[in-house]
Design an enzyme around this catalytic site. Sequence first.
Site, PDB file in Angstrom:
ATOM      1  N   SER A  39       2.075   3.165   2.182  1.00 41.07           N
ATOM      2  CA  SER A  39       3.090   3.360   3.214  1.00 41.07           C
ATOM      3  C   SER A  39       3.963   2.140   3.413  1.00 41.07           C
ATOM      4  O   SER A  39       4.752   2.079   4.336  1.00 41.07           O
ATOM      5  CB  SER A  39       2.398   3.704   4.544  1.00 41.07           C
ATOM      6  OG  SER A  39       1.541   2.650   4.940  1.00 41.07           O
ATOM      7  N   CYS A  40       3.841   1.140   2.534  1.00 41.44           N
ATOM      8  CA  CYS A  40       4.563  -0.113   2.719  1.00 41.44           C
ATOM      9  C   CYS A  40       6.030   0.040   2.368  1.00 41.44           C
ATOM     10  O   CYS A  40       6.391   0.720   1.419  1.00 41.44           O
ATOM     11  CB  CYS A  40       3.961  -1.208   1.851  1.00 41.44           C
ATOM     12  SG  CYS A  40       4.751  -2.810   2.041  1.00 41.44           S
ATOM     13  N   GLY A  41       6.881  -0.617   3.121  1.00 45.29           N
ATOM     14  CA  GLY A  41       8.300  -0.645   2.818  1.00 45.29           C
ATOM     15  C   GLY A  41       8.792  -2.075   2.755  1.00 45.29           C
ATOM     16  O   GLY A  41       8.046  -2.998   2.473  1.00 45.29           O
ATOM     17  N   ASN A  54       0.853  -1.177   0.000  1.00 39.31           N
ATOM     18  CA  ASN A  54       0.000   0.000   0.000  1.00 39.31           C
ATOM     19  C   ASN A  54       0.890   1.228   0.000  1.00 39.31           C
ATOM     20  O   ASN A  54       2.102   1.133  -0.144  1.00 39.31           O
ATOM     21  CB  ASN A  54      -0.951  -0.016   1.205  1.00 39.31           C
ATOM     22  CG  ASN A  54      -0.194  -0.079   2.520  1.00 39.31           C
ATOM     23  OD1 ASN A  54       0.852   0.517   2.684  1.00 39.31           O
ATOM     24  ND2 ASN A  54      -0.751  -0.817   3.466  1.00 39.31           N
TER      25      ASN A  54
END
Length: 287
Positions: free
Chosen positions: A125-127, A123
């Site tokens: 904000s995914c890392g 999504n």
Amino acid sequence: MTKLIAPVKKIPVYKVRKEALPARAMPDLVAVEEPLQIRIEWEGSGRWHEKSLYVTMRTPGNDFDLVMGFLLAEGIVQKLDHVLFMRYCRRVKETEEGNVVIVRLAPDTVCDLSHTDRNFLSNASCGVCGKSSIDAIYGRLAQKTIFTNSAISSEVIFQLSTFLDQEQTGFKYTGGLHAASLFDLSGKGLLIREDVGRHNALDKLLGAAFREGLLPSASRVVLLSGRVSFELVQKTAVAGVSVLAAIGAPSSLAIELAQKTGITLIGFLKSDRFNCYTYPERIHEVG
């Protein structure tokens, strides 16, 4: 012709103020968040292959910059001429129009996805997730250490946030977008990109800079509007940028990777102060 999606949307909002009741609805702008799917096509064993590679929630606009930045940062392509073309997919439902990009790799480009074992599904904000993914990235960046004799003035660093304040147009109208900006060592603003996701904003910036011939270069500075995670440092290292500054805080893993890859990492940047976490000797009046 593909119908493109606007980056902002007008909606009715009740802005409640204690001194102005009863509240009434009024139009306001919000940042649009839509899924973007990246599909790649490549030639192998005498035939063309297609794979759905990645889905991210992003703010529409500069999608090809986002795709290019992502492919470069992940090591799927190493040069601009590895990409033959990019286009929006025309074989989708009406609700998906403008949300699917197909990338065709140039003939003889080796498409190797084995360097990573994580699924490219995220999504906004995914890392990076998982120790094995981090170890894999450390391995990929082993030859990416940035060596430079260039230095930057602390006065220039103090002024970087002013450019962000002036040029972050989408944030001014919505309050809901992150930004990533590119500068030279004199503090001249070169590019800015915005997105609802921090990682997407940086991918857009780096993709645009590669496409315009501004990167890779150690004589560049990247400024982020939020905090700094491990993956944002990773993307900056792949781009060969020697200075990464942020309005927010870096994580411990971000600092560790910046040290390993030769990036001067700056956090908590204001117009009159900042913290330097790595390679302070590259900043006049600091190291």
